[in-house]
Design a protein around this motif. Structure first.
Motif, PDB file in Angstrom:
ATOM      1  N   ILE A 208      -0.243   2.302   5.441  1.00 42.35           N
ATOM      2  CA  ILE A 208       0.084   1.064   6.156  1.00 42.35           C
ATOM      3  C   ILE A 208      -0.077   1.260   7.663  1.00 42.35           C
ATOM      4  CG2 ILE A 208       1.912  -0.594   6.686  1.00 42.35           C
ATOM      5  CD1 ILE A 208       3.055   0.038   3.867  1.00 42.35           C
ATOM      6  N   ILE A 209       0.483   2.326   8.173  1.00 43.71           N
ATOM      7  CA  ILE A 209       0.432   2.592   9.615  1.00 43.71           C
ATOM      8  C   ILE A 209      -1.015   2.677  10.099  1.00 43.71           C
ATOM      9  CG2 ILE A 209       0.973   4.295  11.404  1.00 43.71           C
ATOM     10  CD1 ILE A 209       3.465   5.008   9.618  1.00 43.71           C
ATOM     11  N   GLY A 210      -1.824   3.429   9.369  1.00 42.13           N
ATOM     12  CA  GLY A 210      -3.224   3.600   9.759  1.00 42.13           C
ATOM     13  C   GLY A 210      -3.990   2.296   9.786  1.00 42.13           C
TER      14      GLY A 210
ATOM     15  N   PRO B 162      -7.489 -15.984   0.805  1.00 39.07           N
ATOM     16  CA  PRO B 162      -8.921 -16.314   0.932  1.00 39.07           C
ATOM     17  C   PRO B 162      -9.769 -15.394   0.048  1.00 39.07           C
ATOM     18  CG  PRO B 162      -7.878 -16.233   3.088  1.00 39.07           C
ATOM     19  CD  PRO B 162      -6.877 -15.718   2.111  1.00 39.07           C
ATOM     20  N   SER B 163     -10.810 -15.949  -0.523  1.00 41.20           N
ATOM     21  CA  SER B 163     -11.639 -15.204  -1.476  1.00 41.20           C
ATOM     22  C   SER B 163     -12.382 -14.038  -0.840  1.00 41.20           C
ATOM     23  CB  SER B 163     -12.639 -16.147  -2.159  1.00 41.20           C
ATOM     24  OG  SER B 163     -13.508 -16.715  -1.192  1.00 41.20           O
ATOM     25  N   ASP B 164     -12.475 -14.007   0.482  1.00 41.66           N
ATOM     26  CA  ASP B 164     -13.176 -12.898   1.132  1.00 41.66           C
ATOM     27  C   ASP B 164     -12.228 -11.770   1.569  1.00 41.66           C
ATOM     28  OD1 ASP B 164     -12.053 -14.456   3.170  1.00 41.66           O
ATOM     29  OD2 ASP B 164     -13.720 -14.130   4.549  1.00 41.66           O
ATOM     30  N   TRP B 165     -10.934 -11.902   1.295  1.00 39.34           N
ATOM     31  CA  TRP B 165      -9.985 -10.842   1.623  1.00 39.34           C
ATOM     32  C   TRP B 165      -9.962  -9.811   0.499  1.00 39.34           C
ATOM     33  CZ3 TRP B 165      -5.214 -11.357   5.039  1.00 39.34           C
ATOM     34  CH2 TRP B 165      -5.512 -12.119   6.173  1.00 39.34           C
ATOM     35  N   TYR B 166      -9.432  -8.623   0.809  1.00 35.49           N
ATOM     36  CA  TYR B 166      -9.418  -7.518  -0.136  1.00 35.49           C
ATOM     37  C   TYR B 166      -7.998  -7.029  -0.397  1.00 35.49           C
ATOM     38  CZ  TYR B 166     -14.401  -7.276   0.735  1.00 35.49           C
ATOM     39  OH  TYR B 166     -15.727  -7.582   0.828  1.00 35.49           O
ATOM     40  N   VAL B 167      -7.769  -6.581  -1.621  1.00 37.97           N
ATOM     41  CA  VAL B 167      -6.505  -5.962  -1.992  1.00 37.97           C
ATOM     42  C   VAL B 167      -6.720  -4.452  -1.979  1.00 37.97           C
ATOM     43  CG1 VAL B 167      -4.783  -5.666  -3.815  1.00 37.97           C
ATOM     44  CG2 VAL B 167      -5.837  -7.910  -3.445  1.00 37.97           C
ATOM     45  N   LEU B 168      -5.898  -3.754  -1.225  1.00 39.29           N
ATOM     46  CA  LEU B 168      -5.945  -2.293  -1.175  1.00 39.29           C
ATOM     47  C   LEU B 168      -4.650  -1.748  -1.756  1.00 39.29           C
ATOM     48  CD1 LEU B 168      -7.213  -1.643   2.468  1.00 39.29           C
ATOM     49  CD2 LEU B 168      -8.569  -1.935   0.395  1.00 39.29           C
ATOM     50  N   ILE B 169      -4.781  -0.724  -2.562  1.00 45.54           N
ATOM     51  CA  ILE B 169      -3.603  -0.103  -3.159  1.00 45.54           C
ATOM     52  C   ILE B 169      -3.717   1.404  -2.990  1.00 45.54           C
ATOM     53  CG2 ILE B 169      -2.300   0.268  -5.295  1.00 45.54           C
ATOM     54  CD1 ILE B 169      -3.391  -2.477  -6.228  1.00 45.54           C
ATOM     55  N   SER B 170      -2.650   2.016  -2.510  1.00 45.92           N
ATOM     56  CA  SER B 170      -2.610   3.477  -2.426  1.00 45.92           C
ATOM     57  C   SER B 170      -1.471   3.967  -3.306  1.00 45.92           C
ATOM     58  CB  SER B 170      -2.410   3.933  -0.982  1.00 45.92           C
ATOM     59  OG  SER B 170      -1.125   3.573  -0.527  1.00 45.92           O
ATOM     60  N   ASP B 171      -1.619   5.179  -3.802  1.00 44.35           N
ATOM     61  CA  ASP B 171      -0.595   5.767  -4.666  1.00 44.35           C
ATOM     62  C   ASP B 171      -0.636   7.276  -4.503  1.00 44.35           C
ATOM     63  OD1 ASP B 171       1.363   5.581  -6.887  1.00 44.35           O
ATOM     64  OD2 ASP B 171      -0.167   6.711  -7.959  1.00 44.35           O
TER      65      ASP B 171
ATOM     66  N   GLY C 290       7.280   3.215  -1.497  1.00 39.89           N
ATOM     67  CA  GLY C 290       7.910   4.524  -1.561  1.00 39.89           C
ATOM     68  C   GLY C 290       6.916   5.634  -1.858  1.00 39.89           C
ATOM     69  N   ASP C 291       6.104   5.427  -2.893  1.00 40.76           N
ATOM     70  CA  ASP C 291       5.079   6.419  -3.230  1.00 40.76           C
ATOM     71  C   ASP C 291       3.684   5.817  -3.154  1.00 40.76           C
ATOM     72  OD1 ASP C 291       5.165   4.808  -5.487  1.00 40.76           O
ATOM     73  OD2 ASP C 291       4.979   6.483  -6.890  1.00 40.76           O
ATOM     74  N   GLY C 292       3.598   4.701  -2.482  1.00 39.60           N
ATOM     75  CA  GLY C 292       2.310   4.027  -2.319  1.00 39.60           C
ATOM     76  C   GLY C 292       2.492   2.754  -1.528  1.00 39.60           C
ATOM     77  N   ALA C 293       1.401   2.029  -1.397  1.00 36.85           N
ATOM     78  CA  ALA C 293       1.439   0.781  -0.640  1.00 36.85           C
ATOM     79  C   ALA C 293       0.409  -0.184  -1.196  1.00 36.85           C
ATOM     80  CB  ALA C 293       1.154   1.052   0.834  1.00 36.85           C
ATOM     81  N   SER C 294       0.662  -1.461  -0.998  1.00 37.40           N
ATOM     82  CA  SER C 294      -0.300  -2.512  -1.347  1.00 37.40           C
ATOM     83  C   SER C 294      -0.495  -3.370  -0.110  1.00 37.40           C
ATOM     84  CB  SER C 294       0.222  -3.373  -2.497  1.00 37.40           C
ATOM     85  OG  SER C 294       0.432  -2.580  -3.646  1.00 37.40           O
ATOM     86  N   LEU C 295      -1.748  -3.674   0.179  1.00 36.82           N
ATOM     87  CA  LEU C 295      -2.074  -4.472   1.355  1.00 36.82           C
ATOM     88  C   LEU C 295      -3.124  -5.501   0.966  1.00 36.82           C
ATOM     89  CD1 LEU C 295      -2.300  -1.158   2.077  1.00 36.82           C
ATOM     90  CD2 LEU C 295      -2.128  -2.088   4.346  1.00 36.82           C
ATOM     91  N   ILE C 296      -3.114  -6.627   1.637  1.00 31.89           N
ATOM     92  CA  ILE C 296      -4.171  -7.625   1.501  1.00 31.89           C
ATOM     93  C   ILE C 296      -4.754  -7.789   2.895  1.00 31.89           C
ATOM     94  CG2 ILE C 296      -4.766  -9.976   0.841  1.00 31.89           C
ATOM     95  CD1 ILE C 296      -2.254  -9.976  -0.939  1.00 31.89           C
ATOM     96  N   ILE C 297      -6.039  -7.458   3.025  1.00 32.71           N
ATOM     97  CA  ILE C 297      -6.641  -7.398   4.359  1.00 32.71           C
ATOM     98  C   ILE C 297      -7.855  -8.316   4.476  1.00 32.71           C
ATOM     99  CG2 ILE C 297      -5.858  -5.034   4.753  1.00 32.71           C
ATOM    100  CD1 ILE C 297      -8.875  -4.218   4.216  1.00 32.71           C
ATOM    101  N   PRO C 298      -8.114  -8.779   5.704  1.00 35.94           N
ATOM    102  CA  PRO C 298      -9.323  -9.573   5.940  1.00 35.94           C
ATOM    103  C   PRO C 298     -10.558  -8.667   5.921  1.00 35.94           C
ATOM    104  CG  PRO C 298      -8.155  -9.232   8.001  1.00 35.94           C
ATOM    105  CD  PRO C 298      -7.299  -8.655   6.924  1.00 35.94           C
ATOM    106  N   PRO C 299     -11.705  -9.245   5.697  1.00 35.78           N
ATOM    107  CA  PRO C 299     -12.930  -8.441   5.592  1.00 35.78           C
ATOM    108  C   PRO C 299     -13.263  -7.638   6.842  1.00 35.78           C
ATOM    109  CG  PRO C 299     -13.446 -10.794   5.638  1.00 35.78           C
ATOM    110  CD  PRO C 299     -11.964 -10.667   5.520  1.00 35.78           C
ATOM    111  N   THR C 300     -12.794  -8.080   7.998  1.00 33.64           N
ATOM    112  CA  THR C 300     -13.087  -7.358   9.240  1.00 33.64           C
ATOM    113  C   THR C 300     -12.454  -5.965   9.263  1.00 33.64           C
ATOM    114  OG1 THR C 300     -11.195  -8.413  10.310  1.00 33.64           O
ATOM    115  CG2 THR C 300     -13.349  -9.452  10.616  1.00 33.64           C
ATOM    116  N   LEU C 301     -11.454  -5.732   8.418  1.00 33.84           N
ATOM    117  CA  LEU C 301     -10.776  -4.433   8.383  1.00 33.84           C
ATOM    118  C   LEU C 301     -11.278  -3.506   7.282  1.00 33.84           C
ATOM    119  CD1 LEU C 301      -7.011  -5.371   8.952  1.00 33.84           C
ATOM    120  CD2 LEU C 301      -8.695  -4.615  10.629  1.00 33.84           C
TER     121      LEU C 301
END
Length: 112
Positions: free
Chosen positions: A62-64, A29-38, A80-91
């Motif tokens: 991820i856990i948080g 969905p266009s209102d979701w967000y991609v988060l990347i940590s490294d 392993g050294d980061g994470a990628s998530l796709i989250i809804p706007p409520t988060l």
């Protein structure tokens, strides 16, 4: 339209031979967000024997975010050294806090 349950409503692929069928894929969905940590300089940290710390900090993201709302489902990948998530706007707002706190904890507790 409420897209919060988008990921939860995707049908599971039970037959591996169907994994390439286009009908099994959905646009995010266009209102979701991609988060990347490294973890910065993770290669050096791993070379120095700190791989468990690197993995732990990467998993904290991820856990948080999973713990913000245990009822919501969303896709994520642990790298392993980061994470990628796709989250809804409520988060989003609380996820920003998780990312900032994880970065702070990585520095303070693990020198990463």
């Amino acid at each position: 339209m409420n897209t919060t349950s988008f990921y939860k409503n995707i049908k599971e692929i039970k037959d591996f031979s169907k994994i390439m069928d286009n009908g099994n894929y959905h646009k995010v969905p266009s209102d979701w967000y991609v988060l990347i940590s490294d973890v910065v300089d993770s290669t050096k940290a791993i070379e120095d024997g700190m791989y468990k710390k690197v993995n732990f900090v990467a998993a904290l993201t991820i856990i948080g975010i999973l713990n913000i709302d245990k009822e919501l489902e969303f896709p994520y990948i642990f790298g392993g050294d980061g994470a990628s998530l796709i989250i809804p706007p409520t988060l989003l707002d609380k996820s920003k806090i998780v990312l900032l706190e994880t970065a702070k904890k990585a520095k303070e507790a693990f020198d990463l």
